[in-house]
Design a protein around this motif. Structure first.
Motif, PDB file in Angstrom:
ATOM      1  N   ALA A  79       0.855  -1.189   0.000  1.00 12.01           N
ATOM      2  CA  ALA A  79       0.000   0.000   0.000  1.00 12.01           C
ATOM      3  C   ALA A  79       0.890   1.237   0.000  1.00 12.01           C
ATOM      4  CB  ALA A  79      -0.912   0.007   1.221  1.00 12.01           C
ATOM      5  N   GLU A  80       0.408   2.302  -0.612  1.00 12.90           N
ATOM      6  CA  GLU A  80       1.156   3.562  -0.693  1.00 12.90           C
ATOM      7  C   GLU A  80       0.216   4.737  -0.447  1.00 12.90           C
ATOM      8  OE1 GLU A  80       4.395   3.777  -1.073  1.00 12.90           O
ATOM      9  OE2 GLU A  80       4.825   1.728  -1.718  1.00 12.90           O
ATOM     10  N   VAL A  81       0.782   5.829   0.018  1.00 11.87           N
ATOM     11  CA  VAL A  81       0.037   7.080   0.128  1.00 11.87           C
ATOM     12  C   VAL A  81       0.518   8.025  -0.973  1.00 11.87           C
ATOM     13  CG1 VAL A  81      -0.463   6.894   2.589  1.00 11.87           C
ATOM     14  CG2 VAL A  81       1.638   8.019   1.846  1.00 11.87           C
ATOM     15  N   VAL A  82      -0.351   8.929  -1.356  1.00  9.18           N
ATOM     16  CA  VAL A  82      -0.059   9.860  -2.443  1.00  9.18           C
ATOM     17  C   VAL A  82      -0.167  11.287  -1.903  1.00  9.18           C
ATOM     18  CG1 VAL A  82      -0.752  10.645  -4.736  1.00  9.18           C
ATOM     19  CG2 VAL A  82      -1.049   8.235  -4.101  1.00  9.18           C
ATOM     20  N   TYR A  83       0.853  12.089  -2.228  1.00  8.87           N
ATOM     21  CA  TYR A  83       0.874  13.486  -1.813  1.00  8.87           C
ATOM     22  C   TYR A  83       0.544  14.390  -3.013  1.00  8.87           C
ATOM     23  CZ  TYR A  83       3.040  11.715   2.413  1.00  8.87           C
ATOM     24  OH  TYR A  83       3.283  11.028   3.573  1.00  8.87           O
ATOM     25  N   LEU A  84       0.153  15.612  -2.723  1.00  7.86           N
ATOM     26  CA  LEU A  84      -0.317  16.544  -3.748  1.00  7.86           C
ATOM     27  C   LEU A  84       0.674  16.720  -4.896  1.00  7.86           C
ATOM     28  CD1 LEU A  84      -2.562  18.505  -4.589  1.00  7.86           C
ATOM     29  CD2 LEU A  84      -1.362  20.284  -3.311  1.00  7.86           C
ATOM     30  N   TRP A 100      -4.793   8.637  14.163  1.00  5.38           N
ATOM     31  CA  TRP A 100      -5.109   9.477  13.011  1.00  5.38           C
ATOM     32  C   TRP A 100      -4.429  10.840  13.140  1.00  5.38           C
ATOM     33  CZ3 TRP A 100      -7.336   8.431   8.422  1.00  5.38           C
ATOM     34  CH2 TRP A 100      -8.012   7.234   8.298  1.00  5.38           C
ATOM     35  N   LYS A 101      -4.201  11.289  14.372  1.00  2.63           N
ATOM     36  CA  LYS A 101      -3.574  12.605  14.575  1.00  2.63           C
ATOM     37  C   LYS A 101      -2.053  12.526  14.410  1.00  2.63           C
ATOM     38  CE  LYS A 101      -7.244  14.403  17.527  1.00  2.63           C
ATOM     39  NZ  LYS A 101      -7.987  14.968  16.426  1.00  2.63           N
ATOM     40  N   ALA A 102      -1.430  11.478  14.947  1.00  4.67           N
ATOM     41  CA  ALA A 102       0.019  11.378  14.922  1.00  4.67           C
ATOM     42  C   ALA A 102       0.550  10.593  13.722  1.00  4.67           C
ATOM     43  CB  ALA A 102       0.520  10.723  16.217  1.00  4.67           C
ATOM     44  N   HIS A 103      -0.251   9.703  13.163  1.00  8.31           N
ATOM     45  CA  HIS A 103       0.245   8.815  12.094  1.00  8.31           C
ATOM     46  C   HIS A 103      -0.767   8.727  10.944  1.00  8.31           C
ATOM     47  CE1 HIS A 103       3.195   7.581  15.062  1.00  8.31           C
ATOM     48  NE2 HIS A 103       2.209   7.335  15.894  1.00  8.31           N
ATOM     49  N   GLU A 104      -1.128   9.876  10.408  1.00  7.60           N
ATOM     50  CA  GLU A 104      -2.162   9.906   9.380  1.00  7.60           C
ATOM     51  C   GLU A 104      -1.807   9.057   8.168  1.00  7.60           C
ATOM     52  OE1 GLU A 104      -5.042  13.202   7.388  1.00  7.60           O
ATOM     53  OE2 GLU A 104      -2.896  13.550   7.132  1.00  7.60           O
ATOM     54  N   ALA A 105      -0.568   9.116   7.711  1.00  9.72           N
ATOM     55  CA  ALA A 105      -0.174   8.352   6.523  1.00  9.72           C
ATOM     56  C   ALA A 105      -0.326   6.852   6.756  1.00  9.72           C
ATOM     57  CB  ALA A 105       1.258   8.679   6.126  1.00  9.72           C
ATOM     58  N   VAL A 150     -11.212   8.345   2.152  1.00 12.59           N
ATOM     59  CA  VAL A 150     -10.490   8.003   3.385  1.00 12.59           C
ATOM     60  C   VAL A 150     -11.134   8.697   4.578  1.00 12.59           C
ATOM     61  CG1 VAL A 150      -8.278   8.208   4.600  1.00 12.59           C
ATOM     62  CG2 VAL A 150      -8.313   7.535   2.191  1.00 12.59           C
ATOM     63  N   MET A 151     -11.477   9.962   4.421  1.00 15.67           N
ATOM     64  CA  MET A 151     -12.091  10.707   5.519  1.00 15.67           C
ATOM     65  C   MET A 151     -13.470  10.145   5.869  1.00 15.67           C
ATOM     66  SD  MET A 151      -9.905  12.805   6.668  1.00 15.67           S
ATOM     67  CE  MET A 151      -8.575  11.708   6.220  1.00 15.67           C
ATOM     68  N   ARG A 152     -14.172   9.607   4.909  1.00 16.79           N
ATOM     69  CA  ARG A 152     -15.466   8.969   5.166  1.00 16.79           C
ATOM     70  C   ARG A 152     -15.267   7.725   6.048  1.00 16.79           C
ATOM     71  NH1 ARG A 152     -17.502   7.965  -0.062  1.00 16.79           N
ATOM     72  NH2 ARG A 152     -17.877  10.191  -0.185  1.00 16.79           N
ATOM     73  N   HIS A 153     -14.233   6.937   5.744  1.00 17.53           N
ATOM     74  CA  HIS A 153     -13.922   5.771   6.579  1.00 17.53           C
ATOM     75  C   HIS A 153     -13.492   6.211   7.980  1.00 17.53           C
ATOM     76  CE1 HIS A 153     -14.368   2.564   3.654  1.00 17.53           C
ATOM     77  NE2 HIS A 153     -13.755   3.325   2.769  1.00 17.53           N
ATOM     78  N   LYS A 154     -12.677   7.251   8.030  1.00 12.59           N
ATOM     79  CA  LYS A 154     -12.222   7.761   9.326  1.00 12.59           C
ATOM     80  C   LYS A 154     -13.413   8.184  10.177  1.00 12.59           C
ATOM     81  CE  LYS A 154      -9.709  11.596  11.394  1.00 12.59           C
ATOM     82  NZ  LYS A 154      -8.972  12.841  11.161  1.00 12.59           N
ATOM     83  N   ALA A 155     -14.370   8.866   9.581  1.00  8.04           N
ATOM     84  CA  ALA A 155     -15.537   9.361  10.320  1.00  8.04           C
ATOM     85  C   ALA A 155     -16.366   8.223  10.913  1.00  8.04           C
ATOM     86  CB  ALA A 155     -16.402  10.233   9.413  1.00  8.04           C
ATOM     87  N   SER A 156     -16.313   7.047  10.287  1.00 12.67           N
ATOM     88  CA  SER A 156     -17.106   5.924  10.794  1.00 12.67           C
ATOM     89  C   SER A 156     -16.367   5.103  11.839  1.00 12.67           C
ATOM     90  CB  SER A 156     -17.531   5.019   9.636  1.00 12.67           C
ATOM     91  OG  SER A 156     -16.401   4.367   9.091  1.00 12.67           O
ATOM     92  N   LEU A 203      -1.484  14.934   2.060  1.00 11.03           N
ATOM     93  CA  LEU A 203      -1.955  13.656   1.553  1.00 11.03           C
ATOM     94  C   LEU A 203      -3.240  13.861   0.754  1.00 11.03           C
ATOM     95  CD1 LEU A 203      -1.480  11.452   4.733  1.00 11.03           C
ATOM     96  CD2 LEU A 203      -0.339  11.108   2.560  1.00 11.03           C
ATOM     97  N   VAL A 204      -3.312  13.234  -0.421  1.00  9.47           N
ATOM     98  CA  VAL A 204      -4.504  13.395  -1.248  1.00  9.47           C
ATOM     99  C   VAL A 204      -5.157  12.072  -1.620  1.00  9.47           C
ATOM    100  CG1 VAL A 204      -3.798  15.618  -2.199  1.00  9.47           C
ATOM    101  CG2 VAL A 204      -3.141  13.511  -3.377  1.00  9.47           C
TER     102      VAL A 204
END
Length: 196
Positions: free
Chosen positions: A116-121, A189-194, A172-178, A148-149
């Motif tokens: 898995a990878e994260v993508v930045y702007l 989520w605050k310290a290790h968002e990626a 991702v934010m939708r999953h986070k909210a649930s 992060l985008v």
């Protein structure tokens, strides 16, 4: 097991035969208990959790074939207050981490590689859907790649095919909210968002 309250220790001993039935042959009940106790040393709040929740959490670990080890990220033991049962009632929940997901996928024998990878702007990132699906990702070389985008996961299967899934930040934010506890100050989520 001296650091556990007597009820939890008694329950561990009572559950040993049942846990043994759930464990894959590559795991041992003694090691499962020792690793659970190590997690208690790392997070003493676990010692306040109910015996029933401990029984369920260890059964979940055994059934999934993953030892609880917050350092490796396969399976986490999370203490939570059960407000429905009272403000002081703590329960432990076994929660599989993404490393545990990867381990279970590899154990099927169908996965050759998975990541898995994260993508930045400022990264080059293109997702093509339809009949010729593809993901192209070239990470930025700048010191500040931007926020992060998106993120994506890829699995190469034994038959040569590739399965993947990309999520934009909104998804991702939708999953986070649930998810529970994401608004707490100690939320990963605050310290290790990626990583999340």
């Amino acid at each position: 097991y001296g650091i556990l309250n007597p009820m939890v220790w008694w329950l561990f001993e009572q559950q040993r035969p049942e846990i043994g039935k759930l464990l894959p042959t590559t795991m041992s009940a003694d090691r499962l208990y020792r690793m659970a106790l190590t997690e208690c040393v790392k997070n003493p709040v676990l010692l306040q959790c109910t015996a029933e929740s401990w029984a369920l959490a260890l059964q979940v670990c055994a059934a999934q074939g993953l030892y609880p080890d917050s350092g490796l990220g396969y399976m986490y033991l999370i203490p939570r207050a059960n407000r429905k049962r009272g403000p002081d009632v703590m329960e432990v929940t076994a929660l599989r981490g993404y490393q545990g997901d990867i381990a279970l996928a590899r154990n099927t024998g169908e996965i050759v590689d998975i990541w898995a990878e994260v993508v930045y702007l400022k990264d080059e990132f293109k997702v093509t859907l339809g009949l010729d699906r593809n993901v192209v990702h070239v990470p930025s070389t700048e010191d500040d790649p931007g926020p992060l985008v998106a993120c994506y996961a890829v699995a190469k299967l034994k038959d040569g095919s590739v399965a993947w899934r990309a999520l934009n930040r909104r998804d991702v934010m939708r999953h986070k909210a649930s998810a529970q506890g994401t608004d707490r100050p100690d939320s990963p989520w605050k310290a290790h968002e990626a990583a999340m």
